[in-house]
Design a protein around this motif. Sequence first.
Motif, short mmCIF file in Angstrom:
data_model
loop_
_atom_site.label_atom_id
_atom_site.label_comp_id
_atom_site.label_asym_id
_atom_site.label_seq_id
_atom_site.Cartn_x
_atom_site.Cartn_y
_atom_site.Cartn_z
N ALA B 36 -5.05 32.83 -40.31
CA ALA B 36 -4.23 33.49 -39.30
C ALA B 36 -4.03 34.97 -39.62
O ALA B 36 -4.03 35.80 -38.73
N PHE B 40 -8.80 35.74 -38.49
CA PHE B 40 -8.72 35.94 -37.04
C PHE B 40 -8.64 37.42 -36.68
O PHE B 40 -9.38 37.89 -35.82
N ALA B 44 -11.49 38.39 -34.18
CA ALA B 44 -11.17 38.08 -32.78
C ALA B 44 -11.40 39.28 -31.88
O ALA B 44 -11.20 40.42 -32.27
N PHE B 49 -7.34 37.55 -28.50
CA PHE B 49 -5.93 37.82 -28.80
C PHE B 49 -5.05 37.50 -27.61
O PHE B 49 -4.04 36.82 -27.71
N LEU B 53 -4.84 33.53 -29.05
CA LEU B 53 -4.03 33.55 -30.28
C LEU B 53 -2.56 33.80 -30.01
O LEU B 53 -1.69 33.03 -30.44
N LEU B 57 0.68 31.08 -30.37
CA LEU B 57 1.83 31.29 -31.26
C LEU B 57 3.14 31.24 -30.49
O LEU B 57 4.10 30.60 -30.92
N TYR B 186 -0.36 40.91 -32.08
CA TYR B 186 -0.64 39.61 -32.69
C TYR B 186 0.07 39.51 -34.04
O TYR B 186 0.74 38.53 -34.34
N LEU B 190 2.92 36.92 -35.09
CA LEU B 190 2.60 36.02 -36.20
C LEU B 190 3.68 36.06 -37.28
O LEU B 190 4.11 35.02 -37.79
N TYR B 288 2.22 23.23 -33.18
CA TYR B 288 1.05 24.10 -33.24
C TYR B 288 -0.16 23.38 -32.69
O TYR B 288 -0.92 23.95 -31.90
N ILE B 292 -2.15 24.57 -29.38
CA ILE B 292 -3.59 24.89 -29.44
C ILE B 292 -4.32 24.13 -28.35
O ILE B 292 -5.12 24.69 -27.59
#
Lengths: 275, 358
Positions: B36, B40, B44, B49, B53, B57, B186, B190, B288, B292
């Motif tokens: 992560a 990524f 990415a 993003f 991603l 999150l 991101y 995160l 999570y 996803i």
Amino acid sequence: MNAFVADKALSSANPSADEDREVLLNVENVSLSFGGVKAITDISFDILKGEIRAIIGPNGAGKTSMLNVINGFYHPQEGTITWQGKVRNKIKPHEAVSQGIARTFQNVALFKGMSTLDNIMAGRSTRMKANIFFQMIWYGAAMREEIEHRKRVEDIIDFLEIQAIRRTPVGKLPYGLQKRVELARALAMEPELLLLDEPMAGMNLEEKEDMSRFIVDVNQEFGTTIALIEHDMGVVMDLSDRVVVLDYGKKIADGRPEEVQANQNVIDAYLGVAH
Amino acid sequence: MIFRTAGQFKTSYEADQALFPIKQDFYLVLGVLLLAYVVFPLTASEFAFKALLVPVLIYSLAALGLNILTGYCGQLSLGTAAFMGVGAYATYKFMSIFPEMNIFVAIFLSGFFSAAVGVAFGLPSLRIKGFYLAIATLAAQFFLVWLFEKWAWLYNYNASGAIEVSTSSVFGITVTGPTALPIVQYYCVLIVVTLVTWFAINLTRGRYGRMWKATRDMDIAAELVGIKLITAKLTAFAVSSYIVGIAGGLLVFFWKGAAEPNLFDIPLSFQILFIAIIGGLGSILGNYLGAILIVALPVVLNLLPNALGIPIDSATLEHLNVMIVGALIIAFLILEPHGLARFYAIIREKLILWPFPY
């Protein structure tokens, strides 16, 4: 079973011991009704500090209602309850816990999704103090507290010989062990008075012997006063110091096991009367 | 073999109660964090993003909040989106009243507003349970969205009725607004998600977690072991709404960039609930996995037919997505009520014993 029974018989053969004991809980003229149904009518009895007090009676006699009154789950319409010398007002169950009254249930009332360890730790919730911000961080106050209580809980786990099932979710345990975990959870509250509602219901002989041993050990080693409801007369007569007998919500006898056994009212209540 | 726990002895309760009692778990989490935080961001694209991603999150954070209330404390809530809205609007007001304020401070403070609103709407839970409580939280959902529309002060009397994110920066780096780089946003999301997850894990394994779970499993017994139901339920509502509020702030400020009141309407609540159910109620990891799945599914469905050369128009894809998600929810409710997280738990158990069956 026999060894400790003999022991017990010796200790209760000494009547003078009872008289100096202080009264832990006194129930006076308590009546409880639900609408028109009278569950308990004008019952008085006392529980002395350090004794094992049995409450027996046929089905529907009001035994469980009596325990529910004692731990504040039901509120009687009449009568007073004196706890450790002080008249008790209407209290909530969690207040009864902080005053030192713990109980187990007739139908196992464990937290099924939690492990044995968590179930017993839950019994110590009222004693844990670290606030939510310390809990979030974990390291520091929350962890210290957790470990301190874990030690006490581990002592109880050792005492009840349930080390092997520490991490098992209680929903997966056999019935006899669930009953034991429930006893452990009640002990974790470090009660003055422990209310056991049919601790041996549905158990086989071996499990009953184990449970009897634990009850006597709790009483003698921790000095915990125990009030117990049980249908197995052998167990009741062997374990208890004094027995109170209820029938249809009324008290029909009170005294030593051998006195109660010989009481004509009790025999009639259990065996019926010829008409 | 991989998950062999033999030889990992614990000699203190501290070690036994550590975050990762088994070494392999620690390495696994380390691996995920590396992925992560390092892999990524390096690989990415901007599309990844924005479409994968960051949404994963934010949705998992919201689901985590809901999971504390529904999965841990057993109180069903359908007002998640509205509480997200409270967080978002509170952040917006903070940023417009104090433009110099650090955006993270604003978001973490706004959480307290949504927590307060959550507690207020959680009060009925002291009297009602289950579906009836769900209806009561539904009232929060409709009332709050109505409020976002009608209370013009909330969106600074904009003609459009929408809130728009202004540019703000932290330590000289632009983090919000149209000019902010996706990779920066991101990282911001995160970090917040990692931190809140850690807090949530600590809470759920400690005293509060046990209080909540006891309330969920058998509330009468919980009361009789000395747990105050009022404390247990209201703290669950507070913590849950706090996390959900933060997720709402992140949603608007680090992903969408602008929001109208209808963004916080009931479909979003349902989406979060589905993530929690598919992922696994009563687990942290599940949020999570669920997020996803729910976020990636439409993206994959969009790319797959093109890659395979099958022409499907986008409206059909949209319907297909709804159908698959619906089928998944029914399947999970019947086959595995504990969701994806339970699958992981089973696999882990098997791996610990492998190559032996038991």
